[in-house]
Design an enzyme around this catalytic site. Structure first.
Site, PDB file in Angstrom:
ATOM      1  N   LYS A  71       0.841  -1.190   0.000  1.00 44.01           N
ATOM      2  CA  LYS A  71       0.000   0.000   0.000  1.00 44.01           C
ATOM      3  C   LYS A  71       0.883   1.249   0.000  1.00 44.01           C
ATOM      4  O   LYS A  71       1.920   1.293   0.670  1.00 44.01           O
ATOM      5  CB  LYS A  71      -0.893  -0.043   1.235  1.00 44.01           C
ATOM      6  CG  LYS A  71      -1.867   1.110   1.385  1.00 44.01           C
ATOM      7  CD  LYS A  71      -2.699   0.903   2.643  1.00 44.01           C
ATOM      8  CE  LYS A  71      -3.617   2.060   2.951  1.00 44.01           C
ATOM      9  NZ  LYS A  71      -4.395   1.842   4.191  1.00 44.01           N
ATOM     10  N   SER A 148      -9.062   2.364   4.283  1.00 44.63           N
ATOM     11  CA  SER A 148      -8.236   3.017   3.287  1.00 44.63           C
ATOM     12  C   SER A 148      -7.396   2.057   2.444  1.00 44.63           C
ATOM     13  O   SER A 148      -6.716   2.490   1.514  1.00 44.63           O
ATOM     14  CB  SER A 148      -7.305   4.024   3.978  1.00 44.63           C
ATOM     15  OG  SER A 148      -6.404   3.378   4.851  1.00 44.63           O
ATOM     16  N   SER A 172      -9.140   0.323   8.502  1.00 42.09           N
ATOM     17  CA  SER A 172      -8.694   0.349   7.112  1.00 42.09           C
ATOM     18  C   SER A 172      -8.212  -0.973   6.554  1.00 42.09           C
ATOM     19  O   SER A 172      -7.984  -1.086   5.346  1.00 42.09           O
ATOM     20  CB  SER A 172      -7.593   1.402   6.937  1.00 42.09           C
ATOM     21  OG  SER A 172      -8.126   2.690   7.059  1.00 42.09           O
TER      22      SER A 172
END
Length: 477
Positions: A71, A148, A172
């Site tokens: 990520k 997220s 997230s």
């Protein structure tokens, strides 16, 4: 290896094929590259170009040669530009060296193929940053994959990757796992390292790990990367046995509490999410567990006020640090409207506000810890609805102040933030299905260092209520 063969295997199975010599790592990487290229035009889940070659990894690790992605937030790989989902960083800023967890991913043998999208600085339960555009959910491309860690979740759900890095400061990992039909474990605070860049990431709310398609992959990866590094602030007791063994052994009889009332935020709960939880509760009862209606008693209003302080102070600091580093003045051309509003709010806070928030967090943690002396597991929905339409959580929407944006996020994500504040583990499992055919995530939480309990129970549920045959509309083959 053909792409249709590649997508049919989880990370554990791919690792076994490579280890046995049935397939070469280069062949797996070629299949993964083709899979990523196939879904990227529809999902927009990668940031920038897919890496031409996987990043270097150990050939001796338990996942040697297994495709992976990281990520674009917090964790960093040596020399790889990072954007954090923001126009503020332009084409990205390369950090020197690997973060500790990145080094552990390499040591585990994971072959990193690219960067996955994140909302700006991670403060959204959807992944639709202005910088790179919205990520689309492979189950329905008009819907959000959550956030997220939405880029990672979209790629794993579409089977372009067997698992991918994710992090979790308010849900997230678990929110996108719930939206995309994946396994998403938020480990206990300190179970994975935030170093060397952070001591307590987001005042201790955030932790890094991954999203996976199977429980066994989740357990085996945690076995590979857990543990403190020099300078870390927490040293957890070592697990009694490997987490992968807990998965094989299954759970003991447990006392399981059930609640469908959000613990934070102003949201109401979709009846389909309630029904999914009720169905899992019935399954657990049939498996011999004691199931009761109960939930920790916390001051939800005080909790939300304190959580807002934590997030906006973090965003104010992050914006100021990044702007100074790149020599850019923050403004609407470089930051989304709600990021600017949250940073502005954060700059108004005093040291006394942070200490007041810490007192609320302490009271919350004590109440939840006491609850887990009487109950082994808490069963809830993961989110207040199966997913959201793209655009509902638009971080660049005008007219929202910091509290308005916070309330919009947590009206959807009302079940996840408490475990971030307490530091206790929680896992989302794809145990429900909506009338539209979307997955519905169900969350299991446990007390401090309770990952073994959660993973054993999750494995039992995976065997009793399997999800491996469910395929989204967008699949890499």
């Amino acid at each position: 290896m053909r792409v249709d063969e590649y997508v049919s295997h989880d990370a554990t199975a791919l690792a076994e094929l490579i280890r046995e010599g049935a397939v070469k790592p280069d062949e797996v990487a070629e299949a993964a590259a083709a899979a990523l290229d196939a879904v990227q035009p529809e999902l927009n889940a990668l940031v920038g170009e897919r890496f031409a070659e996987p990043l270097a990894y150990s050939a001796d690790g338990p996942f040697a040669g297994v495709p992976f992605a990281i990520k674009d937030l917090v964790l960093h790989a040596d020399g790889i530009p990072q954007r954090a989902g923001s126009r503020l960083l332009g084409d990205g800023v390369a950090m020197p060296g690997d973060s500790y967890l990145m080094a552990q991913f390499r040591a585990a043998g994971l072959a990193t193929m690219g960067l996955t999208a994140t909302p700006e600085l991670g403060f959204n339960a959807s992944t639709e940053p202005v910088a790179t555009g919205p990520v689309r959910n492979p189950w329905d491309t008009t819907r959000s994959p959550g956030g997220s860690s939405g880029g990672s979740a979209a790629l794993v759900a579409s089977r372009a990757l067997p698992m991918a890095h994710a992090n979790d400061g308010g849900g997230s990992i678990r929110i996108p796992a719930g939206c995309c039909g994946l396994v998403g474990l938020k480990p206990t605070r300190g179970r994975t390292t935030p170093g060397p860049d952070y001591g307590d990431l987001l005042l201790g709310l955030a932790i890094e790990f991954a999203v996976t398609r199977t429980v066994r992959d989740c357990a085996r990866l945690l076995d590979a990367v857990h543990g403190a590094q020099p300078g870390d602030r927490y040293l957890l007791p070592a697990p009694e046995r490997p987490f992968a063994e807990e998965v094989r052994a299954g759970s003991r009889p447990l006392r399981i509490a059930v609640s469908t009332t959000p613990s934070s935020g102003p949201g109401s709960v979709d009846p389909q999410c309630v029904a999914a939880v009720r169905g899992v509760a019935e399954q657990l009862e049939s498996m011999g567990h004691t199931v009761v209606e109960a939930a920790p008693t916390i001051d939800a209003a005080a909790f939300d006020d304190a959580n807002l302080v934590a997030w906006t102070s973090f965003l104010a600091d992050a914006v100021d640090q990044l702007a100074t580093a790149v020599g850019v003045t923050p403004g609407p051309d470089t930051l989304e409207a709600t990021t600017l509003a949250c940073a502005e709010h954060g700059r108004t806070l005093r040291a006394a506000d942070l200490y007041a928030a810490d007192r609320v967090f302490n009271a919350t943690t004590r109440a939840v810890a006491a609850f887990f002396t009487e109950h082994d597991v808490l069963l809830t929905p993961t989110t207040c609805a199966p997913n959201t339409p793209l655009g509902h959580l638009d971080a660049n929407a005008s007219g929202l102040d910091a509290r308005g944006w916070y309330d919009r996020i947590f009206s959807f994500a009302g079940f996840t933030a408490v475990s971030n504040v307490t530091g206790m583990p929680a896992i989302s499992l794809p145990l429900g299905s909506s009338a539209e055919g979307w997955p519905i995530g169900v969350q299991l939480g446990a007390g401090l260092a309770g990952e073994a309990t959660l993973l054993a129970l999750a494995a039992d549920l995976e065997r009793a209520m399997p999800w491996s045959d469910r395929r989204p509309a967008v699949v890499a083959d």
